[in-house]
Design a protein around this motif. Structure first.
Motif, PDB file in Angstrom:
ATOM      1  N   UNK A 227       1.447  -5.237  -1.807  1.00  0.00           N
ATOM      2  CA  UNK A 227       2.865  -5.036  -1.489  1.00  0.00           C
ATOM      3  C   UNK A 227       3.726  -5.223  -2.715  1.00  0.00           C
ATOM      4  N   UNK A 228       3.711  -6.310  -3.426  1.00  0.00           N
ATOM      5  CA  UNK A 228       4.494  -6.541  -4.244  1.00  0.00           C
ATOM      6  C   UNK A 228       3.821  -7.613  -5.295  1.00  0.00           C
ATOM      7  N   UNK A 229       3.172  -7.461  -6.269  1.00  0.00           N
ATOM      8  CA  UNK A 229       2.317  -8.368  -7.052  1.00  0.00           C
ATOM      9  C   UNK A 229       3.285  -9.576  -7.610  1.00  0.00           C
ATOM     10  N   UNK A 230       2.841 -10.616  -7.590  1.00  0.00           N
ATOM     11  CA  UNK A 230       3.368 -11.876  -8.233  1.00  0.00           C
ATOM     12  C   UNK A 230       2.273 -12.317  -8.988  1.00  0.00           C
ATOM     13  N   UNK A 231       2.753 -12.992 -10.213  1.00  0.00           N
ATOM     14  CA  UNK A 231       1.853 -13.528 -11.074  1.00  0.00           C
ATOM     15  C   UNK A 231       1.810 -14.911 -11.127  1.00  0.00           C
ATOM     16  N   UNK A 232       0.848 -15.671 -11.702  1.00  0.00           N
ATOM     17  CA  UNK A 232       0.745 -17.023 -11.636  1.00  0.00           C
ATOM     18  C   UNK A 232       1.937 -17.708 -12.378  1.00  0.00           C
ATOM     19  N   UNK A 233       2.657 -16.984 -13.311  1.00  0.00           N
ATOM     20  CA  UNK A 233       3.547 -17.741 -14.041  1.00  0.00           C
ATOM     21  C   UNK A 233       4.937 -17.137 -13.492  1.00  0.00           C
ATOM     22  N   UNK A 234       5.084 -16.361 -12.730  1.00  0.00           N
ATOM     23  CA  UNK A 234       6.166 -15.827 -12.046  1.00  0.00           C
ATOM     24  C   UNK A 234       7.274 -17.004 -11.343  1.00  0.00           C
ATOM     25  N   UNK A 235       8.257 -17.033 -11.432  1.00  0.00           N
ATOM     26  CA  UNK A 235       9.221 -18.552 -11.015  1.00  0.00           C
ATOM     27  C   UNK A 235       9.253 -18.304  -9.493  1.00  0.00           C
ATOM     28  N   UNK A 236       8.774 -17.419  -8.882  1.00  0.00           N
ATOM     29  CA  UNK A 236       9.053 -17.384  -7.432  1.00  0.00           C
ATOM     30  C   UNK A 236       7.374 -17.098  -6.743  1.00  0.00           C
ATOM     31  N   UNK A 237       7.363 -17.006  -5.323  1.00  0.00           N
ATOM     32  CA  UNK A 237       6.374 -16.624  -4.644  1.00  0.00           C
ATOM     33  C   UNK A 237       6.489 -15.480  -3.876  1.00  0.00           C
ATOM     34  N   UNK A 238       5.851 -15.631  -2.666  1.00  0.00           N
ATOM     35  CA  UNK A 238       5.964 -14.425  -1.669  1.00  0.00           C
ATOM     36  C   UNK A 238       5.582 -14.963  -0.317  1.00  0.00           C
ATOM     37  N   UNK A 239       6.273 -14.302   0.841  1.00  0.00           N
ATOM     38  CA  UNK A 239       6.295 -14.715   1.903  1.00  0.00           C
ATOM     39  C   UNK A 239       6.012 -13.207   2.785  1.00  0.00           C
ATOM     40  N   UNK A 245       5.663  -2.988  12.562  1.00  0.00           N
ATOM     41  CA  UNK A 245       6.846  -2.575  12.102  1.00  0.00           C
ATOM     42  C   UNK A 245       7.324  -2.126  10.662  1.00  0.00           C
ATOM     43  N   UNK A 246       6.332  -2.470   9.759  1.00  0.00           N
ATOM     44  CA  UNK A 246       6.501  -2.389   8.348  1.00  0.00           C
ATOM     45  C   UNK A 246       5.286  -1.505   7.682  1.00  0.00           C
ATOM     46  N   UNK A 247       4.920  -1.359   6.639  1.00  0.00           N
ATOM     47  CA  UNK A 247       4.013  -0.861   6.009  1.00  0.00           C
ATOM     48  C   UNK A 247       2.750  -1.473   6.348  1.00  0.00           C
ATOM     49  N   UNK A 248       1.692  -0.585   6.195  1.00  0.00           N
ATOM     50  CA  UNK A 248       0.167  -1.219   6.297  1.00  0.00           C
ATOM     51  C   UNK A 248      -0.454  -0.973   5.047  1.00  0.00           C
ATOM     52  N   UNK A 259      -9.914  -4.194   4.231  1.00  0.00           N
ATOM     53  CA  UNK A 259      -9.599  -4.150   5.807  1.00  0.00           C
ATOM     54  C   UNK A 259      -8.027  -3.610   5.636  1.00  0.00           C
ATOM     55  N   UNK A 260      -7.316  -3.044   6.587  1.00  0.00           N
ATOM     56  CA  UNK A 260      -6.107  -2.577   6.926  1.00  0.00           C
ATOM     57  C   UNK A 260      -5.412  -3.694   7.524  1.00  0.00           C
ATOM     58  N   UNK A 261      -4.293  -4.009   6.901  1.00  0.00           N
ATOM     59  CA  UNK A 261      -3.553  -5.160   7.261  1.00  0.00           C
ATOM     60  C   UNK A 261      -1.917  -4.896   7.590  1.00  0.00           C
ATOM     61  N   UNK A 262      -1.577  -4.951   8.792  1.00  0.00           N
ATOM     62  CA  UNK A 262      -0.053  -4.370   8.995  1.00  0.00           C
ATOM     63  C   UNK A 262       0.726  -5.510   8.858  1.00  0.00           C
ATOM     64  N   UNK A 263       1.940  -4.923   8.091  1.00  0.00           N
ATOM     65  CA  UNK A 263       2.785  -5.984   7.748  1.00  0.00           C
ATOM     66  C   UNK A 263       4.259  -5.811   8.455  1.00  0.00           C
ATOM     67  N   UNK A 264       4.706  -6.714   8.927  1.00  0.00           N
ATOM     68  CA  UNK A 264       6.101  -6.639   9.719  1.00  0.00           C
ATOM     69  C   UNK A 264       7.122  -6.668   8.566  1.00  0.00           C
ATOM     70  N   UNK A 265       6.983  -7.846   7.619  1.00  0.00           N
ATOM     71  CA  UNK A 265       8.080  -7.971   6.887  1.00  0.00           C
ATOM     72  C   UNK A 265       7.525  -8.791   5.864  1.00  0.00           C
ATOM     73  N   UNK A 266       8.215  -8.606   4.550  1.00  0.00           N
ATOM     74  CA  UNK A 266       7.923  -9.616   3.318  1.00  0.00           C
ATOM     75  C   UNK A 266       8.949  -9.526   2.524  1.00  0.00           C
ATOM     76  N   UNK A 267       9.106 -10.923   1.631  1.00  0.00           N
ATOM     77  CA  UNK A 267      10.230 -11.098   0.862  1.00  0.00           C
ATOM     78  C   UNK A 267       9.934 -12.206  -0.018  1.00  0.00           C
TER      79      UNK A 267
END
Length: 329
Positions: A227-239, A245-248, A259-267
């Motif tokens: 979805x949106x890569x987050x690295x170990x040293x980035x100051x934030x994470x991901x939910x 309802x969103x991308x797969x 596997x295919x994973x349906x995603x409703x939302x992410x932030x």
């Protein structure tokens, strides 16, 4: 005197992922060989004492048995005085004992092993060596390389500010009380009982909270990487909220298990802002293993804390050692 601790988990690299996917099996004799190479490298860097967690297979004892003749050790090796339960609690208790005795702690295990060690070792630097293919926090390292890096840190020949990195962690709060941590991900599952600890069925996942996630990772956080890569040293994470309802996305939940994973939302998951989790009852998995069964009506919050464990940055440490000429005779 420079002292290094070693926690080698004899149970790592053998869970159900070897049945539901094509994960590598890391047998205990390979861990024995890894410990031998680590010990020889520690000795070469000037480490004088090593403390090893005992275990039911005898990884440390067998490693010492093979170090004879030209490979004989001059450093002191001791085993912790502790009762062995053969469970994950051994790693937690060993870390608690070692935190006041060592300058660096080498782990041989997966994300779960390192989560427990991080809970118990406070500010002691960790050098995590992976013994499986589903791991994100530890990395695949040759034992000699791991021993060199840990030795340079333990002897202070490479300073903490030159060779260590502060990683993030996730904290779980239930009814306002701190309950546990994760180093990679907290996953909320639409289940009421723990059962098998490993996760491989995406249909049961409701929420993902991650400190990191890239396409090079295998496991739940590969969803984040897609979805949106987050690295170990980035100051934030991901939910990530799983659902329609969103991308797969295509995610590698296990080795060879795409596997295919349906995603409703992410932030983005911002640090030190507790996020409430609704929909109890459910089960919470920490770093890939089901750990907490949450009752109906409980208040659950997840917090991203930037003050996680101090981890040896092996490439950075060895580059600094080379720049200082530490391997020149």
């Amino acid at each position: 005197m420079a002292v290094v601790g070693i926690i080698a988990n004899p149970a790592s690299g053998k869970d159900i992922r070897r049945l539901v996917a094509h994960a590598t099996v890391c047998d205990n004799m390979e861990k024995v060989n890894m410990v031998r190479r680590i010990l020889l490298a520690l000795q070469a860097t000037g480490v004088e004492r090593v403390l090893i967690m005992p275990d039911y297979f005898g990884i440390g004892t067998r490693a010492l048995d093979g170090l004879t003749g030209p490979f004989r050790l001059n450093l002191t090796v001791e085993f912790l005085s502790m009762n062995i339960t053969g469970t994950q609690e051994d790693s937690l208790r060993a870390a608690g004992i070692l935190k006041d005795k060592v300058d660096c702690l080498i782990t041989l295990g997966g994300d779960g092993t390192n989560r427990l060690v991080a809970k118990g070792c406070d500010e002691v630097p960790i050098l995590p060596v992976s013994t499986g293919t589903n791991n994100v926090f530890p990395t695949m390292l040759e034992g000699t390389v791991a021993g060199l890096a840990a030795g340079f840190i333990a002897t202070n020949r490479v300073l903490p500010e030159e060779g260590l990195a502060r990683h993030k962690k996730l904290e779980v709060y239930i009814d306002g009380v701190f309950t546990d941590i994760a180093l990679v991900d907290v996953v909320v599952l639409n289940e009421q009982f723990i059962g098998s600890r490993a996760i491989w069925d995406v249909d049961k996942i409701k929420h993902i909270y991650a400190t990191r996630g890239e396409l090079k990772n295998i496991g739940i956080v590969s969803v984040v990487g897609a979805l949106q890569p987050v690295q170990a040293m980035d100051p934030y994470g991901m939910y990530v909220e799983i659902g329609q309802g969103g991308p797969c996305v295509m995610a590698a939940l296990g080795p060879g298990l795409l596997v295919q994973v349906p995603v409703k939302s992410f932030a983005r998951l911002e640090p030190m802002q507790r996020m409430a989790v609704s929909g109890t009852p459910f089960v919470i998995a920490l770093d890939g293993e089901r750990e907490i069964s949450v009752r109906s009506g409980a208040d659950v919050e997840i917090n991203l804390n930037p003050a996680g464990p101090r981890v040896v940055d092996v490439p950075k440490t060895l580059a600094r050692a080379a720049a200082q000429g530490l391997m020149r005779l």
